[in-house]
Design a protein around this motif. Structure first.
Motif, PDB file in Angstrom:
ATOM      1  N   THR A  37       0.622  -1.357   0.058  1.00 17.00           N
ATOM      2  CA  THR A  37       0.104  -0.014  -0.020  1.00 17.00           C
ATOM      3  C   THR A  37       0.762   1.163  -0.101  1.00 17.00           C
ATOM      4  O   THR A  37       1.974   1.111   0.474  1.00 17.00           O
ATOM      5  N   PRO A  38       0.364   2.419  -0.310  1.00 18.23           N
ATOM      6  CA  PRO A  38       1.137   3.623  -0.558  1.00 18.23           C
ATOM      7  C   PRO A  38       1.390   4.125   0.888  1.00 18.23           C
ATOM      8  O   PRO A  38       0.772   3.884   1.640  1.00 18.23           O
ATOM      9  N   VAL A  39       2.437   4.765   1.084  1.00 18.18           N
ATOM     10  CA  VAL A  39       2.894   5.519   2.300  1.00 18.18           C
ATOM     11  C   VAL A  39       2.822   6.898   2.136  1.00 18.18           C
ATOM     12  O   VAL A  39       3.716   7.429   1.078  1.00 18.18           O
ATOM     13  N   ASN A  40       2.320   7.692   2.833  1.00 14.01           N
ATOM     14  CA  ASN A  40       2.479   9.310   2.576  1.00 14.01           C
ATOM     15  C   ASN A  40       3.989   9.597   3.022  1.00 14.01           C
ATOM     16  O   ASN A  40       4.194   9.327   4.341  1.00 14.01           O
ATOM     17  N   THR A  43       4.155  11.831   6.301  1.00 11.11           N
ATOM     18  CA  THR A  43       3.660  11.354   7.645  1.00 11.11           C
ATOM     19  C   THR A  43       3.997  10.016   7.916  1.00 11.11           C
ATOM     20  O   THR A  43       4.282   9.392   9.008  1.00 11.11           O
ATOM     21  N   GLY A  44       4.515   9.230   6.885  1.00 10.83           N
ATOM     22  CA  GLY A  44       4.996   7.824   7.171  1.00 10.83           C
ATOM     23  C   GLY A  44       3.657   6.863   7.201  1.00 10.83           C
ATOM     24  O   GLY A  44       3.829   5.816   7.580  1.00 10.83           O
ATOM     25  N   GLU A  45       2.460   7.447   6.948  1.00 10.41           N
ATOM     26  CA  GLU A  45       1.273   6.772   7.211  1.00 10.41           C
ATOM     27  C   GLU A  45       0.842   6.237   5.940  1.00 10.41           C
ATOM     28  O   GLU A  45       0.749   6.757   4.899  1.00 10.41           O
ATOM     29  N   THR A  46       0.013   5.121   6.090  1.00 14.12           N
ATOM     30  CA  THR A  46      -0.687   4.772   4.822  1.00 14.12           C
ATOM     31  C   THR A  46      -2.231   5.385   4.913  1.00 14.12           C
ATOM     32  O   THR A  46      -2.718   5.651   5.964  1.00 14.12           O
ATOM     33  N   PRO A  47      -2.316   6.138   3.606  1.00 11.70           N
ATOM     34  CA  PRO A  47      -3.703   6.769   3.579  1.00 11.70           C
ATOM     35  C   PRO A  47      -4.886   5.757   3.982  1.00 11.70           C
ATOM     36  O   PRO A  47      -4.992   4.772   3.762  1.00 11.70           O
ATOM     37  N   ALA A  48      -6.108   6.621   4.493  1.00 13.81           N
ATOM     38  CA  ALA A  48      -7.320   5.925   4.903  1.00 13.81           C
ATOM     39  C   ALA A  48      -7.841   4.957   3.851  1.00 13.81           C
ATOM     40  O   ALA A  48      -8.049   3.890   3.945  1.00 13.81           O
ATOM     41  N   HIS A  49      -7.858   5.419   2.556  1.00 14.52           N
ATOM     42  CA  HIS A  49      -8.446   4.893   1.435  1.00 14.52           C
ATOM     43  C   HIS A  49      -7.712   3.524   1.277  1.00 14.52           C
ATOM     44  O   HIS A  49      -8.265   2.474   0.539  1.00 14.52           O
ATOM     45  N   LEU A  73      -7.990  -9.247  -5.929  1.00 14.59           N
ATOM     46  CA  LEU A  73      -6.685  -9.141  -6.297  1.00 14.59           C
ATOM     47  C   LEU A  73      -6.179  -7.837  -5.775  1.00 14.59           C
ATOM     48  O   LEU A  73      -7.006  -7.006  -5.557  1.00 14.59           O
ATOM     49  N   PRO A  74      -4.942  -7.743  -5.665  1.00 19.09           N
ATOM     50  CA  PRO A  74      -4.365  -6.466  -5.174  1.00 19.09           C
ATOM     51  C   PRO A  74      -4.446  -5.390  -6.280  1.00 19.09           C
ATOM     52  O   PRO A  74      -4.287  -5.823  -7.629  1.00 19.09           O
ATOM     53  N   ALA A  75      -4.684  -4.362  -5.695  1.00 22.03           N
ATOM     54  CA  ALA A  75      -4.601  -3.084  -7.020  1.00 22.03           C
ATOM     55  C   ALA A  75      -3.070  -2.468  -6.747  1.00 22.03           C
ATOM     56  O   ALA A  75      -2.456  -2.554  -5.810  1.00 22.03           O
ATOM     57  N   SER A  76      -2.877  -1.953  -7.849  1.00 21.79           N
ATOM     58  CA  SER A  76      -1.321  -1.335  -7.836  1.00 21.79           C
ATOM     59  C   SER A  76      -1.265   0.104  -7.075  1.00 21.79           C
ATOM     60  O   SER A  76      -2.206   0.496  -6.770  1.00 21.79           O
ATOM     61  N   VAL A  77      -0.199   0.013  -6.520  1.00 20.70           N
ATOM     62  CA  VAL A  77       0.032   1.257  -5.614  1.00 20.70           C
ATOM     63  C   VAL A  77      -0.259   2.618  -6.386  1.00 20.70           C
ATOM     64  O   VAL A  77      -1.060   3.524  -5.914  1.00 20.70           O
ATOM     65  N   GLU A  78       0.148   2.487  -7.791  1.00 15.31           N
ATOM     66  CA  GLU A  78      -0.128   3.504  -8.714  1.00 15.31           C
ATOM     67  C   GLU A  78      -1.544   3.857  -8.744  1.00 15.31           C
ATOM     68  O   GLU A  78      -2.080   5.152  -8.684  1.00 15.31           O
ATOM     69  N   THR A  83      -6.061   7.032  -7.956  1.00 11.66           N
ATOM     70  CA  THR A  83      -7.938   7.203  -7.864  1.00 11.66           C
ATOM     71  C   THR A  83      -8.407   7.206  -6.356  1.00 11.66           C
ATOM     72  O   THR A  83      -9.411   7.168  -6.192  1.00 11.66           O
ATOM     73  N   GLN A  84      -7.273   6.996  -5.557  1.00 11.28           N
ATOM     74  CA  GLN A  84      -7.573   6.923  -4.118  1.00 11.28           C
ATOM     75  C   GLN A  84      -8.667   5.784  -3.889  1.00 11.28           C
ATOM     76  O   GLN A  84      -9.664   6.013  -3.164  1.00 11.28           O
ATOM     77  N   SER A  85      -8.160   4.746  -4.382  1.00 11.12           N
ATOM     78  CA  SER A  85      -9.191   3.642  -4.449  1.00 11.12           C
ATOM     79  C   SER A  85      -8.677   2.587  -3.248  1.00 11.12           C
ATOM     80  O   SER A  85      -7.358   2.772  -2.710  1.00 11.12           O
TER      81      SER A  85
END
Length: 140
Positions: A37-40, A43-49, A73-78, A83-85
């Motif tokens: 998952t993406p990390v900000n 902040t070093g945190e994973t976004p809520a979405h 299936l996993p969605a790509s980090v991109e 899409t903030q999905s």
């Protein structure tokens, strides 16, 4: 041999049924607790979405209104960032992202739709492995 092409569910497939008969395991293709998952960076945190559990992903896949069983299936980090999905998506259990190729996707789909084959699958969300079994059905 079928009388005509309309009787052959594999007539549009690059692979013949022999290529998918038996049990095949596709490793690390499902959404798991280990899915990236993406990390900000600030902040070093994973976004809520992008925060989700395997249970949520399985429920989402099961909620898709279709006759074909769905898997998560996993969605790509991109795509999660763009899409903030959620970090997962649903697809047919024989989807090319799980089976590795369009040729396998088409062959498993043909077998699933054909009365001459029994197709079963097991989605192991702990390991991320998908196992598909295809057997010929004896005609009466």
């Amino acid at each position: 041999m079928p009388e005509n092409l309309d009787d052959d569910p594999f007539h549009d497939c690059e692979l013949d049924p022999e290529a998918i008969l038996g049990t095949h395991t596709f490793e690390d293709v499902l959404f798991t607790d280990e899915t990236e998952t993406p990390v900000n960076v600030l902040t070093g945190e994973t976004p809520a979405h992008s925060q989700a559990t395997v249970e949520e992903a399985k429920e989402f896949a099961a909620s898709i209104d279709t006759e074909t069983p769905q898997i998560a299936l996993p969605a790509s980090v991109e795509s999660q960032v763009a899409t903030q999905s959620k970090p997962y998506t649903a697809a047919a259990f024989f989807h090319f992202k799980a089976t590795g190729s369009l040729e396998h996707h088409r062959a498993y789909h043909a077998a699933y739709e054909a009365d001459a084959f029994a197709v079963d699958f097991e989605a192991d969300y702990e390991s991320g492995d998908l196992t598909i079994t295809v057997e010929r059905v004896d005609e009466p």
